[in-house]
Motif scaffolding. Structure first.
Motif, mmCIF file in Angstrom:
data_model
loop_
_atom_site.group_PDB
_atom_site.id
_atom_site.type_symbol
_atom_site.label_atom_id
_atom_site.label_comp_id
_atom_site.label_asym_id
_atom_site.label_seq_id
_atom_site.Cartn_x
_atom_site.Cartn_y
_atom_site.Cartn_z
ATOM 1 N N THR B 49 0.841 -1.193 0.000
ATOM 2 C CA THR B 49 0.000 0.000 0.000
ATOM 3 C C THR B 49 0.878 1.246 0.000
ATOM 4 N N LYS B 90 -2.365 2.423 -3.378
ATOM 5 C CA LYS B 90 -3.492 2.999 -2.633
ATOM 6 C C LYS B 90 -3.291 2.849 -1.133
ATOM 7 N N SER B 92 -5.609 2.379 2.479
ATOM 8 C CA SER B 92 -6.946 2.103 2.954
ATOM 9 C C SER B 92 -7.068 2.417 4.442
ATOM 10 N N LEU B 94 -9.583 1.604 5.997
ATOM 11 C CA LEU B 94 -10.457 0.541 6.475
ATOM 12 C C LEU B 94 -9.662 -0.456 7.320
ATOM 13 N N ASN B 119 -15.241 2.847 11.092
ATOM 14 C CA ASN B 119 -14.837 1.904 10.041
ATOM 15 C C ASN B 119 -16.025 1.349 9.249
ATOM 16 N N GLN B 122 -17.078 3.788 6.716
ATOM 17 C CA GLN B 122 -16.106 3.854 5.618
ATOM 18 C C GLN B 122 -16.313 2.699 4.646
ATOM 19 N N ALA B 123 -16.591 1.520 5.232
ATOM 20 C CA ALA B 123 -16.732 0.321 4.406
ATOM 21 C C ALA B 123 -17.932 0.427 3.472
ATOM 22 N N GLU B 129 -11.922 4.530 -0.551
ATOM 23 C CA GLU B 129 -10.482 4.270 -0.626
ATOM 24 C C GLU B 129 -9.792 5.250 -1.576
ATOM 25 N N SER B 130 -10.442 5.528 -2.707
ATOM 26 C CA SER B 130 -9.865 6.460 -3.680
ATOM 27 C C SER B 130 -9.764 7.850 -3.086
ATOM 28 N N THR B 133 -6.973 7.910 -0.608
ATOM 29 C CA THR B 133 -5.682 7.881 -1.312
ATOM 30 C C THR B 133 -5.342 9.261 -1.866
#
Lengths: 75, 204
Positions: B49, B90, B92, B94, B119, B122-123, B129-130, B133
């Motif tokens: 990552t 990326k 994460s 999460l 969390n 977020q999921a 995630e993007s 990032t």
């Protein structure tokens, strides 16, 4: 203090000031002095360690107005 | 055969004198050996990552700048770090409660807020995630921290050896064309002797 080359490492963070300094020193000849200006507070200790490990002499290390100035003499 | 009393006395004196002299001599010799030896480091990079790409390359490039011999063994998700293009790494948030969620723009009071988003939320948000990032990439830039591509290039220039685990290349269906050039593809048996003689060995 007189110097032969200058490196502006302002705004750069660990480990870039050290890596750039190493590169600059590699292009210099023995006995020449490199002046470095940095803003990374960690660079004070880092340049001490760098000089000790590589045998290049740290002639001076000073702070003014949140900027750090180093003079390193190439081995 | 017993020693004569005179010999026993001489032996005793020699022993005493050696006890006095040896520690300093040994210390001096050890220092000499240490100073003449080039320090070495072996890193095992296993994470793929954006955040975990930093420690191996920061330590490797810095150690090389200090004049050390450095090798990195890329295995499992660490293979992502030697792909030709690393711009798609990326991060994460999460399952990572240690990661602060801060904004890289706006006034200081706004940047200082830690967005404590659970969390589970977020999921459930597509594209989270993007977004995370992108925010991290901006934070990296704002702080004058080098990009992974730059640190990798500096590591290579400084002579850091890149060693790749051949087994995981096949396991994940990669081919050597996916990766940067000039790397050694080997197995554990080839890397372990490198690690054995390294002064510093890190599993990241």
């Amino acid at each position: 203090m007189n110097f032969d080359k200058e490196l502006d490492a302002r705004g750069l963070n660990c480990p870039l000031p050290i890596l750039r300094a190493k590169k600059a020193l590699a292009e210099m000849t023995s006995g020449q002095v490199l002046r470095i200006i940095a803003t990374d507070p960690g660079s004070v200790k880092d340049f001490q360690a760098f000089a000790k490990q590589t045998g290049n002499e740290l002639l001076s290390s000073a702070e003014n107005n949140k900027e750090f100035e180093f003079y390193i003499k190439r081995k | 055969m017993g020693a004569t009393p005179e010999v026993a006395v001489i032996d005793d004196l020699i022993r005493q004198r050696l006890d006095e002299l040896l520690p300093a001599k040994i210390e001096e010799k050890l220092k000499e050996i240490q100073e003449s030896k080039t320090p070495s480091m072996a890193i095992i990079a296993t994470k793929g990552t954006l955040d975990w790409a930093y420690p191996p390359f920061i330590l490797a490039s810095t150690a090389a700048a200090l004049g050390w011999d450095v090798s990195i063994f890329f295995t499992f998700y660490g293979l992502n770090l030697v792909k030709k293009d690393v711009s798609d790494l990326k991060v994460s948030p999460l399952g990572n409660p240690g990661m602060p969620m801060k904004m890289p723009f706006g006034p200081d009071w706004f940047k200082g807020i830690n967005w404590n988003i659970p969390n589970i939320v977020q999921a459930g948000i597509p594209g989270f995630e993007s977004v995370a990032t992108t925010l991290m990439q901006q934070t990296i830039k704002n702080n004058g921290v080098a990009s992974i591509a730059e640190l990798r290039e500096l590591s290579r220039e400084a002579g850091v050896k890149f060693i790749v685990c051949q087994m995981t290349v096949e396991l994940f269906g990669f081919s050597q064309e996916d990766f940067v050039d000039d790397m050694e593809y080997v197995g554990a048996a080839s890397f372990l002797p490198v690690a054995q003689t390294a002064d510093v060995c890190l599993f990241i």
